[in-house]
Design a protein around this motif. Sequence first.
Motif, PDB file in Angstrom:
ATOM      1  N   VAL A  48      -6.141  -0.490   5.253  1.00 21.87           N
ATOM      2  CA  VAL A  48      -5.598  -1.647   5.972  1.00 21.87           C
ATOM      3  C   VAL A  48      -6.288  -1.701   7.329  1.00 21.87           C
ATOM      4  O   VAL A  48      -5.780  -1.225   8.342  1.00 21.87           O
ATOM      5  N   HIS A  49      -7.478  -2.303   7.376  1.00 20.15           N
ATOM      6  CA  HIS A  49      -8.361  -2.195   8.541  1.00 20.15           C
ATOM      7  C   HIS A  49      -7.845  -2.948   9.758  1.00 20.15           C
ATOM      8  O   HIS A  49      -8.294  -2.694  10.875  1.00 20.15           O
ATOM      9  N   GLU A  50      -6.886  -3.879   9.570  1.00 20.99           N
ATOM     10  CA  GLU A  50      -6.366  -4.608  10.732  1.00 20.99           C
ATOM     11  C   GLU A  50      -5.588  -3.698  11.689  1.00 20.99           C
ATOM     12  O   GLU A  50      -5.449  -4.000  12.865  1.00 20.99           O
ATOM     13  N   ILE A  51      -5.061  -2.590  11.176  1.00 22.16           N
ATOM     14  CA  ILE A  51      -4.237  -1.705  11.982  1.00 22.16           C
ATOM     15  C   ILE A  51      -5.122  -0.744  12.766  1.00 22.16           C
ATOM     16  O   ILE A  51      -5.876   0.048  12.195  1.00 22.16           O
ATOM     17  N   THR A  52      -5.033  -0.810  14.095  1.00 23.88           N
ATOM     18  CA  THR A  52      -5.803   0.092  14.950  1.00 23.88           C
ATOM     19  C   THR A  52      -4.919   1.077  15.701  1.00 23.88           C
ATOM     20  O   THR A  52      -5.424   1.983  16.355  1.00 23.88           O
ATOM     21  N   HIS A  53      -3.627   0.872  15.644  1.00 27.33           N
ATOM     22  CA  HIS A  53      -2.689   1.788  16.302  1.00 27.33           C
ATOM     23  C   HIS A  53      -1.522   1.999  15.346  1.00 27.33           C
ATOM     24  O   HIS A  53      -0.709   1.093  15.142  1.00 27.33           O
ATOM     25  N   GLU A 110       0.474  12.642   7.324  1.00 24.37           N
ATOM     26  CA  GLU A 110      -0.976  12.555   7.118  1.00 24.37           C
ATOM     27  C   GLU A 110      -1.306  11.885   5.795  1.00 24.37           C
ATOM     28  O   GLU A 110      -2.287  11.147   5.684  1.00 24.37           O
ATOM     29  N   ALA A 111      -0.487  12.124   4.772  1.00 19.43           N
ATOM     30  CA  ALA A 111      -0.720  11.488   3.473  1.00 19.43           C
ATOM     31  C   ALA A 111      -0.536   9.977   3.580  1.00 19.43           C
ATOM     32  O   ALA A 111      -1.311   9.204   3.002  1.00 19.43           O
ATOM     33  N   ILE A 112       0.475   9.539   4.325  1.00 17.12           N
ATOM     34  CA  ILE A 112       0.692   8.105   4.526  1.00 17.12           C
ATOM     35  C   ILE A 112      -0.447   7.510   5.339  1.00 17.12           C
ATOM     36  O   ILE A 112      -0.906   6.390   5.076  1.00 17.12           O
ATOM     37  N   ARG A 113      -0.900   8.255   6.347  1.00 17.15           N
ATOM     38  CA  ARG A 113      -2.016   7.764   7.161  1.00 17.15           C
ATOM     39  C   ARG A 113      -3.251   7.526   6.308  1.00 17.15           C
ATOM     40  O   ARG A 113      -3.928   6.503   6.438  1.00 17.15           O
ATOM     41  N   THR A 118       0.818  -1.210   0.000  1.00 19.03           N
ATOM     42  CA  THR A 118       0.000   0.000   0.000  1.00 19.03           C
ATOM     43  C   THR A 118       0.852   1.262   0.000  1.00 19.03           C
ATOM     44  O   THR A 118       0.562   2.228  -0.719  1.00 19.03           O
ATOM     45  N   VAL A 119       1.915   1.255   0.785  1.00 18.18           N
ATOM     46  CA  VAL A 119       2.783   2.435   0.887  1.00 18.18           C
ATOM     47  C   VAL A 119       3.643   2.607  -0.358  1.00 18.18           C
ATOM     48  O   VAL A 119       3.763   3.710  -0.912  1.00 18.18           O
ATOM     49  N   ALA A 177       7.311   6.469  -2.470  1.00 18.98           N
ATOM     50  CA  ALA A 177       7.754   6.253  -1.092  1.00 18.98           C
ATOM     51  C   ALA A 177       8.384   4.880  -0.960  1.00 18.98           C
ATOM     52  O   ALA A 177       8.012   3.939  -1.675  1.00 18.98           O
ATOM     53  N   ARG A 178       9.349   4.787  -0.053  1.00 22.01           N
ATOM     54  CA  ARG A 178       9.994   3.518   0.234  1.00 22.01           C
ATOM     55  C   ARG A 178      10.025   3.299   1.740  1.00 22.01           C
ATOM     56  O   ARG A 178      10.325   4.224   2.507  1.00 22.01           O
TER      57      ARG A 178
END
Length: 329
Positions: free
Chosen positions: A310-315, A301-304, A265-266, A272-273
Amino acid sequence: MAVTAPDTDPLTHDHVFLGAAHDENARRTRWVVALTGAMMVGEILAGWLTGSMALLADGFHMATHAGALTAAALAYAYARRHALNRRYSFGTGKVGDLAGFASAMVLGIMALGIAGESVVRLFEPVDVAFTEATWIAALGLAVNVASAFLLSGDLGHAHGHDQGHRHRHDHDDAHDRTHDHRAHRGHDNNLRAAYAHVLADALTSVLAIVALLAGRYLGWVWLDPVMGIVGGLVIGRWSWALMRDTAGVLLDTTDAAVAEEVRETVEGPGDARIVDLHVWRIGPEAHACIVSIAAPTLDAEAIRRRLAPVHEITHLTVEIRHAANLASA
């Protein structure tokens, strides 16, 4: 002139990763513990009195189920009570895994005992009260079905809290960091595991009934200890799998599938790398991610926003390293 510190209250956040159905799942679990515990004691006593190893194996297998559910119930309570305790950097979402690992070690020893005693009785048969043992095993099967019914209500519909908090620090134009808690929906995997184990208990009860009926009507007395061995193997396999899975969570092993999704995704757009990446589980439905990225034209913020699917990530913690600072990194 005195400088007034900024108000950070709107930016503060907690680390609570308990699902919306946490308390309901805890209540269901307590009911099943009580029901299963009573039946477990009855089956073990009946197996001892009737001489049936298959029935004993089913009773001890039910004990593994009761033990696991008891640990889960205690974990639910502890996680709720200490959810806001700041001593836990990433909350109390892994308490259940700690309890599961401890109970799995006990279950492994129990499995060895059942299999060993069954082998002895295979070569040194004892008299079995087939009729009485069959009725007890049938009652155990009924309890397993009732337990499955209790745990199946709303199974798969538990949703995580809307964490909705965002905390961001801009240190300088070379490093941006964002701390993000996003809404997450998913299953209570502890409850799903308990439900699957109830079904395994039901299967073991069926094996015991088959062995007892075969012994009574076909004279296959040898089948009873054989089913005891099978029961021991089932418990041993389950305890090993539980130890393996919970140890991985406790040791913060990388979730390879989620990490690969983050990387694709990134880096997919080509601007971006990823320099450094850590993805690990912090609760039944939650993953944490720390990612350091070389991206000359992007900010945190753009990366966020890019990682939002990626819904598994909550933190999520993001660090942007611009090209000018890579040489000194």
